[in-house]
Motif scaffolding. Sequence first.
Motif, mmCIF file in Angstrom:
data_model
loop_
_atom_site.group_PDB
_atom_site.id
_atom_site.type_symbol
_atom_site.label_atom_id
_atom_site.label_comp_id
_atom_site.label_asym_id
_atom_site.label_seq_id
_atom_site.Cartn_x
_atom_site.Cartn_y
_atom_site.Cartn_z
ATOM 1 N N LEU A 25 15.789 13.791 -7.778
ATOM 2 C CA LEU A 25 14.498 14.032 -7.129
ATOM 3 C C LEU A 25 13.990 15.446 -7.412
ATOM 4 O O LEU A 25 12.803 15.639 -7.680
ATOM 5 C CB LEU A 25 14.614 13.809 -5.620
ATOM 6 C CG LEU A 25 14.762 12.356 -5.189
ATOM 7 C CD1 LEU A 25 15.133 12.276 -3.709
ATOM 8 C CD2 LEU A 25 13.491 11.583 -5.456
ATOM 9 N N PRO A 143 9.906 9.479 -6.292
ATOM 10 C CA PRO A 143 10.909 9.375 -5.239
ATOM 11 C C PRO A 143 11.446 7.958 -5.089
ATOM 12 O O PRO A 143 12.632 7.763 -4.915
ATOM 13 C CB PRO A 143 10.161 9.834 -3.988
ATOM 14 C CG PRO A 143 9.075 10.723 -4.511
ATOM 15 C CD PRO A 143 8.673 10.098 -5.825
ATOM 16 N N ALA A 146 13.814 7.257 -8.007
ATOM 17 C CA ALA A 146 15.080 7.971 -7.875
ATOM 18 C C ALA A 146 15.955 7.314 -6.822
ATOM 19 O O ALA A 146 17.161 7.169 -6.998
ATOM 20 C CB ALA A 146 14.826 9.436 -7.521
ATOM 21 N N THR A 147 15.349 6.895 -5.718
ATOM 22 C CA THR A 147 16.099 6.217 -4.677
ATOM 23 C C THR A 147 16.641 4.898 -5.196
ATOM 24 O O THR A 147 17.789 4.541 -4.938
ATOM 25 C CB THR A 147 15.203 5.989 -3.441
ATOM 26 O OG1 THR A 147 14.742 7.265 -2.996
ATOM 27 C CG2 THR A 147 15.952 5.287 -2.343
#
Length: 175
Positions: A25, A143, A146-147
Motif C-alpha cells: 500500500l 488499496p 493490495a488488500t
Amino acid sequence: MLIRLLYASTAQESVDLNEFKRILLQAQTNNDQRDLTGMLAFNSKLFLQALEGARDQVNELYAKLLRDPRHHTVTILSCKEIEERHWASWSMGFAAPNADNRALFLKYSQQSTFNPYVMKADAAEKMLMELMNTTLALSTSAPAAATAAAASMSAAGAQGPATANGGIFGRFLKK
C-alpha cells in the motif's frame, strides 16, 4: 531522463503478511505521487523489484530503500537509461513467484526456484515482463487491489498467493 533500476533484497523474518500489505500500500501511494512505475515480485522471502521514472526520483527512493530495516542484502542488478517504461500502467505491479513457475525460473535462471540474486539482470527483467504479459491485471483501486493480493497470499500460505485464472501472478496493482 527516464531510468529503470532493478534490484533484489531479502525480507527480514519479521515481515509477515500484515507488514507486506503495508509495504504494498505504501509503495502504491508513494510511487503514484512521484510518477514512479514498476513491478515487485515477492515469494515471502525474496524481493525482485523494477523501478522506473525520473533519475532523481528513482535515486531518492532507492536511498530510502537502502535504509529500510524490513529487508537486507539489497543488491542492484541493473540501472540504465530507458526510452520508455515497461510498467507505465502500474505504480506498483505485484507478482507472486511460486512452485508452479518452475519452468519460467529454469528458462531465465540456473535454478528451478525463485532467486533473483543468481539471475543475470537482463534475464530478471525479461522474467518480470513475461510474468506481466501472462496475467490479467485487476482494474480495482490500489488499496482494494493490495488488500486482495494480501488476502490471496494469506489463503495460499507462506509460499505466496494463489494464482488468478491459472496465471503466474496472484494480483496486480493497477495505477
